[in-house]
Design a protein around this motif. Structure first.
Motif, PDB file in Angstrom:
ATOM      1  N   ILE A  46      18.774  17.717   8.238  1.00 50.48           N
ATOM      2  CA  ILE A  46      19.685  19.337   7.002  1.00 50.48           C
ATOM      3  C   ILE A  46      19.709  18.220   5.637  1.00 50.48           C
ATOM      4  CG2 ILE A  46      21.757  20.651   7.160  1.00 50.48           C
ATOM      5  CD1 ILE A  46      20.802  20.973   9.970  1.00 50.48           C
ATOM      6  N   ASP A  47      19.331  19.096   4.709  1.00 45.53           N
ATOM      7  CA  ASP A  47      20.095  18.251   3.455  1.00 45.53           C
ATOM      8  C   ASP A  47      21.450  19.201   3.412  1.00 45.53           C
ATOM      9  OD1 ASP A  47      17.981  16.093   2.843  1.00 45.53           O
ATOM     10  OD2 ASP A  47      16.429  18.138   2.288  1.00 45.53           O
ATOM     11  N   ALA A  48      21.634  18.279   1.739  1.00 52.23           N
ATOM     12  CA  ALA A  48      22.844  18.645   1.224  1.00 52.23           C
ATOM     13  C   ALA A  48      22.479  20.385   0.616  1.00 52.23           C
ATOM     14  CB  ALA A  48      23.647  17.805   0.161  1.00 52.23           C
ATOM     15  N   ASP A  49      23.500  20.989   0.424  1.00 52.62           N
ATOM     16  CA  ASP A  49      23.462  22.614  -0.211  1.00 52.62           C
ATOM     17  C   ASP A  49      22.512  23.515   0.747  1.00 52.62           C
ATOM     18  OD1 ASP A  49      25.044  21.239  -2.054  1.00 52.62           O
ATOM     19  OD2 ASP A  49      23.331  21.228  -3.500  1.00 52.62           O
ATOM     20  N   GLU A  50      21.940  22.927   1.508  1.00 55.51           N
ATOM     21  CA  GLU A  50      20.795  23.820   2.255  1.00 55.51           C
ATOM     22  C   GLU A  50      21.299  24.554   3.412  1.00 55.51           C
ATOM     23  OE1 GLU A  50      16.923  22.690   3.952  1.00 55.51           O
ATOM     24  OE2 GLU A  50      18.006  21.455   4.348  1.00 55.51           O
ATOM     25  N   TRP A  51      21.001  25.827   3.664  1.00 57.84           N
ATOM     26  CA  TRP A  51      21.711  26.849   4.828  1.00 57.84           C
ATOM     27  C   TRP A  51      21.132  26.389   6.335  1.00 57.84           C
ATOM     28  CZ3 TRP A  51      23.865  32.447   4.132  1.00 57.84           C
ATOM     29  CH2 TRP A  51      24.289  33.428   5.225  1.00 57.84           C
ATOM     30  N   VAL A  52      20.722  26.047   6.991  1.00 57.04           N
ATOM     31  CA  VAL A  52      20.056  25.887   7.971  1.00 57.04           C
ATOM     32  C   VAL A  52      20.250  26.845   9.306  1.00 57.04           C
ATOM     33  CG1 VAL A  52      18.788  24.453   9.390  1.00 57.04           C
ATOM     34  CG2 VAL A  52      19.059  24.232   7.485  1.00 57.04           C
ATOM     35  N   LEU A 208      27.950  22.531  -0.004  1.00 55.21           N
ATOM     36  CA  LEU A 208      27.763  22.487   1.505  1.00 55.21           C
ATOM     37  C   LEU A 208      26.566  22.339   1.921  1.00 55.21           C
ATOM     38  CD1 LEU A 208      31.187  24.563   2.215  1.00 55.21           C
ATOM     39  CD2 LEU A 208      30.815  22.195   3.086  1.00 55.21           C
ATOM     40  N   SER A 209      26.335  21.504   2.937  1.00 54.28           N
ATOM     41  CA  SER A 209      25.958  22.306   3.954  1.00 54.28           C
ATOM     42  C   SER A 209      25.770  23.218   5.517  1.00 54.28           C
ATOM     43  CB  SER A 209      24.659  21.074   4.739  1.00 54.28           C
ATOM     44  OG  SER A 209      24.462  19.754   3.992  1.00 54.28           O
TER      45      SER A 209
END
Lengths: 295, 290
Positions: A46-52, A208-209
């Protein structure tokens, strides 16, 4: 059954990226030696800035993933890296500064007698100086639009307001990652909307992630990427559009697709050409409008 | 059983500084055999109303009748026990109330308390687990070793084993995955028809209210706000939004289609496939005319 669309992180690579990532490497977990495996050989990043969004049927292992991310549980096999640091008993306090969690039941996560005290609690645990705390309380309540409730008793708030305060408490510690474990499940439609708006605002404003674990398909359509769990394994990874184009297979594993996706499917069965899987009303309306006005 | 509320009000802690009027002058009638959805945002009085249906709460003023049982303000009802045998309530997160050593003991608890004979109880257990889709192999297991979805089904089986005539459901699918939600609601709907139950469903899901109910009651601030058939109710988008409720997605989408493309396709309970056929025809029709 599982397939992994091309992993873009591999080509980008590099130490810097790893610093802002959560990575599961071949993680398997079970509650005790004779128990069945809850997770089997699970790997993802899960990357930085990602919404998963993580979805899956009840018992698919979603919530176990959340608990492993901030060291409430430890895997028997494989490893979990948070910002490049391995999650193990010695590192959990560092990890927990970075990984904030909001749980399902709004009534189970309050400790303070006022909203303000509650937001302060996490920071006190991390030994933050007072001036900084005052500043952070203000900022984080502002981020969730709850500034006017600073002196309120938490039990007088609605479910949606309580969850927003819970998010503020997490934000106050400035984590890099926030996990929402079915945080909207017990809320009414209005409460859900409030939380989703808050999540979007917060994610837009801070680096944020976000990891949301949910059964709510509407929520899933708004994420950047979706991880689908089935029987403890990663079943599919992709954008919401990729995921929801797998209608029949999703239903086979106890999930469903949003109304708009079902309607698009039936419209195609009825002879219309829909050029891409729509995720919301606007997208399908635009498709229909094009078909309607084309001569 | 017919259910009637006649000018029912309920006040929490009357005469104290915490006095709170949860229900205000509520009147309605539900015909035996109906499937009624009660909707309203949190704090609208849904749960208070629901607890009047099996006598857990007595009206502060007014009268509640459920079949032959009356509950009137200021009068003691001597037949509450009989009423509770007839009205099965599935509370929110009912699996939190499991407590017995085995699944079968937990299901048997209610009927045993009401003096149902042992043999009859066994028959009812078999029927109840069949209805809720639990494997009989689980009957001798501890309910606490089961998954959340299975525990929910055990708790529901316990209510069904009472053979209720009225089924009261307080958000019975909260927290379940999409297929679990569908299975549980389809099961209640089938039981409702098969056993000719009177069913009262409290829900936040407008989709479920539209799909399963034949009558909807909307509460707002403890008062009756609207009642009618789902199609009547969900035509009133603005009235619903005024009390923070949505219309079901299918109706919302069709309204947008009408607004944007001037294609009018009223919702009359069609399936998604039927709607798509009509909509496709109308969209293409526009092209043919030009």
């Amino acid at each position: 059954m599982s397939h992994f669309p091309g992993n873009s992180q591999l080509s980008r690579g590099g130490e810097e990226l790893e610093k802002n990532q959560i990575e599961f490497r071949n993680v398997s977990f079970r509650y005790h030696d004779e128990a069945p495996w809850v997770l089997r050989d699970v790997s993802f990043k899960i990357d930085a800035d990602e919404w998963v969004a993580i979805i899956g049927h009840n018992g698919s292992g979603k919530s176990t993933i959340a608990k492993l991310m901030n060291g409430l549980l430890f895997p028997q096999e494989g490893e979990i890296l948070v910002s490049g640091q391995k999650v193990e008993p010695d590192t959990i306090w560092d990890v927990r500064k970075q990984v904030g969690m909001v749980f399902q039941n709004p009534d189970n996560q309050f400790v303070g007698t006022t909203v303000r005290d509650d937001v302060a609690f996490g920071m006190e645990n991390h030994g933050m100086p007072r001036e900084l705390m005052v500043e952070r309380i203000r900022e984080s309540l502002q981020a969730v639009s709850m500034t006017d409730y600073e002196r309120q008793e938490p039990h007088r708030l609605s479910g949606g307001q309580k969850q927003r305060v819970a998010i503020a408490s997490v934000l106050a510690v400035s984590p890099k990652y926030i996990i929402l474990d079915e945080a909207t499940a017990m809320l009414d439609p209005k409460g859900r909307k409030e939380i989703m708006q808050t999540i979007r605002d917060v994610q837009g404003a801070r680096n944020l992630s976000l990891i949301t674990i949910t059964h709510d398909l509407q929520e899933v359509t708004q994420a950047d990427r979706v991880i689908v769990m089935n029987n403890g394994e990663v079943w599919m990874e992709g954008t919401p559009r990729d995921i929801f184009s797998e209608k029949d297979r999703l239903i086979d594993i106890g999930l469903d697709t949003p109304f708009i996706s079902k309607l698009a499917d039936e419209l195609m069965n009825a002879g219309l050409t829909i050029s891409r899987e729509p995720l919301n009303h606007q997208e399908l309306l635009e498709e229909l409008w094009t078909l309607h006005s084309t001569k | 059983m017919d259910i009637t509320f006649d000018q029912v009000s309920y006040v929490y802690q009357p005469g104290s500084p915490f006095e709170h009027r949860a229900l205000q002058d509520i009147s309605f009638s539900i015909q035996s055999g109906s499937f009624v959805a009660i909707i309203g945002h949190t704090g609208s009085g849904k749960s208070t109303l629901l607890q009047h249906l099996n006598g857990l709460m007595q009206p502060t003023s007014g009268r509640v009748s459920v079949g032959p049982y009356d509950m009137e303000a200021g009068k003691k009802n001597k037949r509450l026990r009989e009423l509770r045998e007839k009205v099965g309530v599935v509370f929110q997160y009912p699996e939190h109330q499991l407590f017995e050593e085995t699944v079968s003991k937990d299901i048997a608890f209610g009927p045993e308390n009401f003096g149902v004979e042992e043999q009859e109880i066994q028959t009812r257990i078999t029927e109840a687990v069949r209805a809720t889709g639990l494997s009989e192999e689980l009957l001798e297991r501890s309910p606490f070793d089961l998954s959340g979805g299975q525990m929910r089904r055990v708790a529901i089986s316990g209510v069904l084993a009472m053979n209720p005539e009225v089924l009261v459901l307080d958000e019975p699918t909260a927290g379940l995955d999409p297929s679990g939600q569908r299975e549980i609601m389809d099961m209640f709907h089938n039981l409702h028809k098969e056993k000719q139950l009177t069913t009262v469903l409290v829900t936040h899901s407008m989709e479920d209210a539209l799909k399963y109910a034949d009558h909807i009651i909307i509460l707002n601030n403890g008062e009756m706000y609207r009642e009618g058939t789902p199609l009547e109710i969900f035509k009133q988008k603005e009235a619903l939004e005024a009390v923070q409720l949505d219309v079901p997605e299918v109706i919302e989408f069709l309204a947008k289609v009408e607004e944007k493309m001037n294609i009018r396709l009223p919702y009359e309970g069609q399936s998604v496939a039927e709607l798509a056929k009509d909509l496709a025809r109308m969209v293409k029709g526009g092209r043919d005319l030009e």
